[in-house]
Each structure stands twice: as structure tokens, then as C-alpha cells.
Design a protein around this motif. Sequence first.
Motif, PDB file in Angstrom:
ATOM      1  N   LEU A 136       0.868  -1.181   0.000  1.00 21.02           N
ATOM      2  CA  LEU A 136       0.000   0.000   0.000  1.00 21.02           C
ATOM      3  C   LEU A 136       0.902   1.227   0.000  1.00 21.02           C
ATOM      4  CD1 LEU A 136      -2.790   1.409   0.293  1.00 21.02           C
ATOM      5  CD2 LEU A 136      -2.483   1.217   2.782  1.00 21.02           C
ATOM      6  N   LEU A 166      -0.703  -1.039  -4.501  1.00 17.11           N
ATOM      7  CA  LEU A 166      -1.961  -0.297  -4.435  1.00 17.11           C
ATOM      8  C   LEU A 166      -1.611   1.145  -4.092  1.00 17.11           C
ATOM      9  CD1 LEU A 166      -5.023  -0.009  -4.394  1.00 17.11           C
ATOM     10  CD2 LEU A 166      -5.010  -0.863  -2.033  1.00 17.11           C
ATOM     11  N   THR A 189      -2.478  -0.653  -9.023  1.00 14.21           N
ATOM     12  CA  THR A 189      -3.864  -0.201  -9.029  1.00 14.21           C
ATOM     13  C   THR A 189      -3.927   1.109  -8.265  1.00 14.21           C
ATOM     14  OG1 THR A 189      -4.716  -2.463  -9.036  1.00 14.21           O
ATOM     15  CG2 THR A 189      -6.230  -0.734  -8.328  1.00 14.21           C
ATOM     16  N   ALA A 206      -9.570   2.155  -0.776  1.00 14.63           N
ATOM     17  CA  ALA A 206      -8.414   1.247  -0.722  1.00 14.63           C
ATOM     18  C   ALA A 206      -8.807  -0.085  -0.109  1.00 14.63           C
ATOM     19  CB  ALA A 206      -7.279   1.892   0.077  1.00 14.63           C
ATOM     20  N   GLU A 209     -10.332  -2.323  -2.697  1.00 18.75           N
ATOM     21  CA  GLU A 209      -9.319  -2.887  -3.591  1.00 18.75           C
ATOM     22  C   GLU A 209      -8.561  -4.021  -2.905  1.00 18.75           C
ATOM     23  OE1 GLU A 209      -9.049  -2.303  -6.672  1.00 18.75           O
ATOM     24  OE2 GLU A 209     -10.282  -0.498  -6.865  1.00 18.75           O
TER      25      GLU A 209
END
Length: 466
Positions: A136, A166, A189, A206, A209
Motif C-alpha cells: 500500500l 496499491l 492499481t 483502498a 481494492e
Amino acid sequence: MSDPQPGSVGDSAAAAVCLDVGSCWTKAVFVHPDGSPAGFAEHPTTPDVLDGVDAAVAAAAASAGRGARSAPDVLACSSAGGALRLVVVGAEQLASVEAGHQVARSAGARVVGVHSGPLEPDGVRELAGQRPGVVLLIGGADGDDPAVLLHNAGRLARTRGRYPVLLAGNATARDDAVGLLRAGGRTVTACANVVPRPGEIVPGPARREVAELYARHVLGAGGDAGRFSALARTRTPLAVAAGAAALARLAGTGVLVVDVGSATTDVHQALPAGATEPDPALMTVEGDLGVRAGAEGVLIEAQTEGVVDPVEADLLAPTVAALVSSGPAVPGDRGAAAEDRRLAAVAAVVALRRHLRHTDRMAISGFGGFGGFGPTASGPSGAVPGPDADRDIGLVVLTGGVFRQRDPAGLAAAAATVHRDPVLMGPLTQVDVRVDSGSVLAPAGLLVRHGREAAARALLAEQLLG
């Protein structure tokens, strides 16, 4: 190829072995065509997953007295991948820690590392050692200086490892960061900034996802991945959710199912008039709660929630440390079995509290959503009592391999831990709490998803409602 949908075909005349491949244990239940269970077997989940699968199927058939006769159908689900390992890379330490945990919560992920500031070579090596399933990448409120975010994007683009990124950082630098990552061949992404303004965390986009990534990750693979993928096309959370829905239809009341596993604890909510296909919005997967790989998270969160006091936490700490490294271990004595049950019951309480906060809908009449639950809510226990709290949810079921212990008094104590929890006491005062000691909810869900609704109903009626 998708699974047959409920009711799409008639119930098969063949017996079935319903197989649940977990991160630690592979469990198999032999079910006759009429839904009656005839045998159970379990085997440690093996590095080549199919080795454990074949052993469990053979043992379940043998326990049912089938011997060398014709093989039953094998219906399989899997959560062999365990929790999704999430590493956070951000600009500021406190915001990165809090954002990571909020994004991971209820989405099947567990935070295994947090890096703040510009990533340097030693930080990259540490990150690689944390074996992320996803990184992340955050950094800065919208409009802030994007220097740290862009530096970290460039560094991640040049590092080894197949993990996806992400990106949920500074919106003004999003396109540039995506370009850097993709130029290095990294799968990325992008979604809305988790920290759009200083001091504000917005985890929803988030988190969604991450939940999608978890759904692809959880099935796991090993050895002959093609054969395993063909065999286990259903994620265990979906199988258990289908079992919960069938149970709700059969019982004529709303049902909450808590599935305590080695790596995650999942909560499924189903109503009698609900859709036959599980609703992802009524499912939460806690990647930091489990009775093996997730045991440390159970103890940490139980103390945060006030479920476990400091004295009990000190007593449980050595057991938890041993469980984390034990893998598919079986309790060696009555004391160890009691500690296993206690940890599982505590995980169920924490997961239920989180689920009720997260769902944000009127699933239990008399409550204005679930946002009021928890230690920070009004009242000494955080519960918000309502006069008709039991109208929609009439049954809570605890399931998972840990509850297969043949100790009625011990299992009753686990159910009582949930029923008497001060935060859950309001909505669950008149609700029956039962334990799925036969591990039949996932098998029932598999039967439903393969068009064997009648067999599933018979199995649930005998094992959970009888």
C-alpha cells in the motif's frame, strides 16, 4: 468456469467428500446423498497442496467405510492462501500505521510492515523480507509536496518481487507515480487518497481494492496448480456464506456465522429472504485474527477491545507465541485444548464487534446502523440496547476446526463468551449461540453451490438445528 448455482440442477445421487483446504489444515467431510454425514478426516495442509488433499479425501472415504469402492464426488473450497500480507510505504509514520490498519481491517489483510519516509536500500531489503502480498503506497495529503511519494514509487519500481502496488496517495502526483511504477514493470492499481487531508483517513476505496486482491489470493495454489484450481474453484468464505444462507432459510431467522480459522476469522450475515448468492457486503474477513498465524493479533485486539484483561493477556502470551510458530498442531492435553477454545472464542467476539460496526446497515432491528458498537460508543460497555434487537438475527453459529473438540462443557463456555460479551449483549440477549462441532457449514455451502440444496438442508438440520 463458475460453480453451479443453487437450484440449477437436481440433487445428485452420488455421495460427496466436501473438502475445505485451509492454510494449516485440510478438512474433509463424507456426506451421503441424503445429507447425512458418514465420516470426517483432516490432514495438515502440505506445501504441495494436493498431497494433503488426496490424503484427506482417502481418509474421509475410509472412515465412511467406502474402502476401495467407487470414489465419491469431491466438492472443494479453499482458503489455503491465508491472510493477505500487506506492507505500507508512506511519508509519515503515525498516518502510515493507522491508514494501513484501517485499510486492512475486515478486508482479509494483515499489516506485516510499515515504512515511512524515503525508502533507502536497507528499507527495501527489509520490505522484501516481509514477503508482501501487496504494498500500500501512500504519502501526503492532496496538494502536498509529492517528493517522498514519487521517490518511493520509483524505488518500488526498481525492486525485485512480484507483489502488486496499491497506490492511494497524493492525488496531484497519482499519474506520475503510476507512470514510474509501470515503467518498472510493476502491477499497480490506483484509487482515492487514503489521507486526503491532514489528520483525516478515508480507508473505504483502498479497503475495497484490498478485498478484491484478497479474493484472488485466498484460494492459494501449490504443486499442480492447474489441477488444484480446477478442483477448488470456490473460496472458503463463499462456501461458508452459502451455508449460512441455507441455514437462515431453513431456520426462518437471520443468522450470523463466525468462522474462526488459523489465519483469519470471518463473519457472515444471512437473512431468510436474502439472495441465494452470498452478499459480499454482509461478509467481513479479519486477516489479523486467527488461532495460529493470526494468534498474536487476537491477543492484541482483545486487549484493545477490553475483552481480555492484562492478567489474562500475560497468562496467554506464551501460548500465543507458541501457536504462531506451531502450524497445524493439535492440543496435547486438556489445558492446551482449553486455551485453544478460549483464544477462538475471543477471536469470535472481536470479529463480531468489528462486523457489526463495519456493515453499517439495519441488520438487527432497533439499531441505527452498527457504528455505535465498541469501547468508544456511549455507555460503559459501548453497546446500544434496542427493544427489538433480536427480531432479525435469531441465531449465531461458531464454526472452524478449533471447535471440533469433543468437550461439550468447553464448547458451551466458548458460546457463553460470545453471548455474555458486554458489547454484544444488547443485540444478542435473546439470540441462540451454537457451536458447529461437526464442521458442517462449509460442506453445506459446497452442497448448495453444486445444486444439492436438499442434502445441505438435511445436513444442517441434523447437525445444527436438531
